[in-house]
Design a protein around this motif. Structure first.
Motif, PDB file in Angstrom:
ATOM      1  N   ARG A 162       0.698  -1.183   0.109  1.00 27.79           N
ATOM      2  CA  ARG A 162      -0.014   0.118   0.062  1.00 27.79           C
ATOM      3  C   ARG A 162       0.929   1.264   0.078  1.00 27.79           C
ATOM      4  NH1 ARG A 162      -1.170   3.786   3.257  1.00 27.79           N
ATOM      5  NH2 ARG A 162       0.019   2.740   5.104  1.00 27.79           N
ATOM      6  N   ILE A 163       2.043   1.147   0.748  1.00 26.99           N
ATOM      7  CA  ILE A 163       2.874   2.416   0.751  1.00 26.99           C
ATOM      8  C   ILE A 163       3.510   2.634  -0.345  1.00 26.99           C
ATOM      9  CG2 ILE A 163       4.940   3.208   2.007  1.00 26.99           C
ATOM     10  CD1 ILE A 163       4.014   1.793   4.547  1.00 26.99           C
ATOM     11  N   ARG A 164       3.824   1.457  -1.078  1.00 27.86           N
ATOM     12  CA  ARG A 164       4.613   1.681  -2.737  1.00 27.86           C
ATOM     13  C   ARG A 164       3.748   2.316  -3.471  1.00 27.86           C
ATOM     14  NH1 ARG A 164       8.167  -0.733  -6.363  1.00 27.86           N
ATOM     15  NH2 ARG A 164       6.830  -1.240  -8.277  1.00 27.86           N
ATOM     16  N   ALA A 165       2.298   1.925  -3.226  1.00 26.09           N
ATOM     17  CA  ALA A 165       1.510   2.488  -4.443  1.00 26.09           C
ATOM     18  C   ALA A 165       1.254   4.013  -4.157  1.00 26.09           C
ATOM     19  CB  ALA A 165       0.114   1.907  -4.258  1.00 26.09           C
ATOM     20  N   GLN A 166       1.298   4.195  -2.830  1.00 23.90           N
ATOM     21  CA  GLN A 166       0.983   5.645  -2.382  1.00 23.90           C
ATOM     22  C   GLN A 166       2.156   6.478  -2.822  1.00 23.90           C
ATOM     23  OE1 GLN A 166      -0.251   6.200   1.733  1.00 23.90           O
ATOM     24  NE2 GLN A 166       0.749   7.893   1.813  1.00 23.90           N
ATOM     25  N   VAL A 167       3.349   6.050  -2.539  1.00 19.93           N
ATOM     26  CA  VAL A 167       4.509   6.968  -2.884  1.00 19.93           C
ATOM     27  C   VAL A 167       4.710   7.023  -4.334  1.00 19.93           C
ATOM     28  CG1 VAL A 167       6.991   7.083  -2.607  1.00 19.93           C
ATOM     29  CG2 VAL A 167       5.497   6.315  -0.686  1.00 19.93           C
ATOM     30  N   ARG A 168       4.431   6.097  -4.993  1.00 23.14           N
ATOM     31  CA  ARG A 168       4.671   6.249  -6.566  1.00 23.14           C
ATOM     32  C   ARG A 168       3.680   7.041  -6.952  1.00 23.14           C
ATOM     33  NH1 ARG A 168       7.513   1.617  -9.043  1.00 23.14           N
ATOM     34  NH2 ARG A 168       6.212   1.848 -10.830  1.00 23.14           N
ATOM     35  N   ILE A 249      13.679   8.368   3.153  1.00 23.17           N
ATOM     36  CA  ILE A 249      14.004   7.500   2.196  1.00 23.17           C
ATOM     37  C   ILE A 249      13.383   6.038   2.192  1.00 23.17           C
ATOM     38  CG2 ILE A 249      16.233   6.654   3.222  1.00 23.17           C
ATOM     39  CD1 ILE A 249      17.473   6.983   0.474  1.00 23.17           C
ATOM     40  N   SER A 250      13.352   5.302   3.511  1.00 26.39           N
ATOM     41  CA  SER A 250      12.562   4.053   3.293  1.00 26.39           C
ATOM     42  C   SER A 250      11.676   4.042   2.392  1.00 26.39           C
ATOM     43  CB  SER A 250      12.337   3.741   4.866  1.00 26.39           C
ATOM     44  OG  SER A 250      13.389   3.637   5.747  1.00 26.39           O
ATOM     45  N   PHE A 251      10.852   4.894   2.484  1.00 26.20           N
ATOM     46  CA  PHE A 251       9.542   4.837   1.549  1.00 26.20           C
ATOM     47  C   PHE A 251       9.789   4.809   0.172  1.00 26.20           C
ATOM     48  CE2 PHE A 251       7.998   6.354   5.712  1.00 26.20           C
ATOM     49  CZ  PHE A 251       7.027   5.813   5.837  1.00 26.20           C
ATOM     50  N   LEU A 252      10.876   5.383  -0.168  1.00 24.53           N
ATOM     51  CA  LEU A 252      11.389   5.593  -1.479  1.00 24.53           C
ATOM     52  C   LEU A 252      12.085   4.099  -2.018  1.00 24.53           C
ATOM     53  CD1 LEU A 252      13.581   8.990  -1.734  1.00 24.53           C
ATOM     54  CD2 LEU A 252      11.161   8.362  -2.353  1.00 24.53           C
ATOM     55  N   TYR A 253      12.395   3.277  -1.044  1.00 20.45           N
ATOM     56  CA  TYR A 253      12.989   1.955  -1.318  1.00 20.45           C
ATOM     57  C   TYR A 253      11.852   1.184  -1.657  1.00 20.45           C
ATOM     58  CZ  TYR A 253      17.247   3.160   1.327  1.00 20.45           C
ATOM     59  OH  TYR A 253      18.377   3.821   1.888  1.00 20.45           O
ATOM     60  N   LEU A 254      10.712   1.370  -0.909  1.00 19.12           N
ATOM     61  CA  LEU A 254       9.377   0.678  -1.259  1.00 19.12           C
ATOM     62  C   LEU A 254       8.885   0.879  -2.824  1.00 19.12           C
ATOM     63  CD1 LEU A 254       7.497   0.625   1.764  1.00 19.12           C
ATOM     64  CD2 LEU A 254       8.463  -1.309   0.967  1.00 19.12           C
ATOM     65  N   ALA A 255       8.990   2.370  -3.072  1.00 12.89           N
ATOM     66  CA  ALA A 255       8.630   2.761  -4.660  1.00 12.89           C
ATOM     67  C   ALA A 255       9.294   2.393  -5.624  1.00 12.89           C
ATOM     68  CB  ALA A 255       8.324   4.370  -4.472  1.00 12.89           C
ATOM     69  N   ALA A 256      10.720   2.140  -5.490  1.00 13.75           N
ATOM     70  CA  ALA A 256      11.699   1.834  -6.395  1.00 13.75           C
ATOM     71  C   ALA A 256      11.534   0.383  -6.848  1.00 13.75           C
ATOM     72  CB  ALA A 256      13.273   2.100  -5.995  1.00 13.75           C
ATOM     73  N   ASP A 257      12.136   0.277  -8.059  1.00 13.47           N
ATOM     74  CA  ASP A 257      12.368  -1.135  -8.352  1.00 13.47           C
ATOM     75  C   ASP A 257      13.940  -1.830  -8.638  1.00 13.47           C
ATOM     76  OD1 ASP A 257       9.448  -1.785  -9.453  1.00 13.47           O
ATOM     77  OD2 ASP A 257       9.832   0.121 -10.312  1.00 13.47           O
ATOM     78  N   VAL A 258      14.668  -0.748  -8.727  1.00 14.27           N
ATOM     79  CA  VAL A 258      15.929  -1.095  -8.713  1.00 14.27           C
ATOM     80  C   VAL A 258      16.790   0.093  -8.126  1.00 14.27           C
ATOM     81  CG1 VAL A 258      16.373  -0.256 -11.167  1.00 14.27           C
ATOM     82  CG2 VAL A 258      17.943  -1.756 -10.391  1.00 14.27           C
TER      83      VAL A 258
END
Length: 374
Positions: A162-168, A249-258
């Motif tokens: 959910r956090i990944r989708a929200q940050v993206r 930045i932890s939330f950016l880790y979830l949003a990123a793919d690489v």
């Protein structure tokens, strides 16, 4: 209890944030005060008590605190009261030599930081590899608790998708696009020898050309180190998303793919996600032999092969697009060595140590520097 928290000179982020949010959710009756940079106050939750970082009010808050929680050197003078406990969470697994172990530092800097280290009562460590290095580099003789980093618990959270989708969505990353997070570390010589007022921070590649070469199905997220974030000067209309000011930045880790990095400790945290990591080490010899120095051979320990040119990085990213990512043996070894404590329960372990509530549960006791649970 009066609790004063600080992260990276006034940001709402990192392990202090994770501990604070867990304490608030638990309903502990403490008075919390955050040190906040003037331009970051809006990042803090509504109703949070803040004082401006470096101000007289910040000094007064620290000197009246029962507990201080910080993830970095606080960076201004204050007198620690006899009854205050200072928990230093720190902020990364060290590949680069730190403090007393560095190959070069500006005159007087280490001596000044020693006055801060003298205030610490306890230090967190993310793994057994880091503990002896922290002790030696900081000259710290107090308790070192191997708990993992509370900031990384979100990477294993049931809410991570959910956090990944929200940050993206916040970053306007298109559905199905590959988000490439680039996190170059800072260079000591560029920071301390730069001309006053110089806004530039040099990169080994043209970021605009690099972002364009990735293709329309990729998005480049640029996160520079907080030591140089005010030096970044991107042209208007750049295809790069500057996420250097994103609160955590932890939330950016979830949003990123690489992840693309060089020698940053972001690689150790990002590995918790199990997603691919590319090391762009264009100045390896200079960085490890002259500028900072390493604690171990990166070529041997890195999660993947070291890449020395932007073309190699682009080729590696393109290869990831052709087939599903499968962690390699060396990637799994990297995770086993550095991420074994990043199980989503580091916050629980730290709370049980410093903010206990009731009898300890099965994860309540954390290994200390000798690895024994107490």
């Amino acid at each position: 209890m009066n609790v004063v928290l600080n992260s990276f000179r006034g940001m709402y982020s990192d392990s202090p944030r994770a501990l604070f949010e867990a304490l608030v959710e638990r309903g502990d009756d403490h008075a919390y005060t955050w040190l906040a940079a003037a331009d970051r106050i809006g990042d803090f939750p509504a109703g949070t008590t803040t004082v401006e970082f470096g101000s007289a009010a910040a000094v007064a808050a620290l000197e009246a605190a029962d507990m201080v929680v910080s993830n970095d050197h606080i960076g201004f003078d204050w007198d620690k009261s006899p009854g205050t406990t200072y928990l230093q969470t720190w902020h990364g697994t060290p590949l680069k030599r730190i403090h007393n172990d560095v190959l070069w530092a500006p005159e007087g800097r280490l001596a000044y930081l020693d006055t801060e280290i003298a205030r610490w009562d306890a230090l967190l460590s993310p793994n057994a590899v880091s503990t002896p290095r922290f002790r030696k580099a900081f000259g710290f003789t107090g308790p070192v608790h191997e708990t993992g980093y509370p900031r990384n618990d979100v990477l294993s959270s049931p809410e991570r998708d959910r956090i990944r989708a929200q940050v993206r969505a916040e970053l306007d990353v298109p559905e199905g696009a590959t988000a490439v997070l680039y996190t170059p570390t800072w260079r000591d010589d560029q920071v301390f020898n730069a001309a006053e007022g110089d806004p530039q921070h040099s990169f080994p590649l043209d970021l605009g050309e690099f972002a364009a070469a990735l293709g329309e199905d990729h998005v480049l997220l640029l996160r520079v180190h907080q030591m140089v974030s005010d030096r970044l000067d991107l042209a208007d209309g750049s295809p790069i998303r500057d996420v250097s000011s994103y609160p955590d930045i932890s939330f950016l880790y979830l949003a990123a793919d690489v992840l693309v990095t060089d020698y940053s400790s972001t690689m150790f945290d990002f590995a918790v996600t199990g997603k691919p990591i590319l090391n762009f080490t264009y100045d390896l010899d200079y960085f490890q032999d002259e500028l900072r120095g390493f604690y171990f051979d990166l070529a041997e320990a890195a999660p993947g092969e070291l890449l020395s040119t932007s073309d190699e990085v682009l080729a590696a990213i393109a290869e990831l697009s052709r087939a599903p990512w499968v962690p390699t043996e060396r990637y799994d070894r990297f995770r086993e060595t550095f991420c074994s404590l990043e199980d989503g329960h580091a916050t629980e372990r730290v709370l049980q140590l410093f903010f206990p509530a009731g009898p300890p549960g099965p994860t309540g006791a954390a290994p200390t520097h000798d690895g024994k649970r107490r």
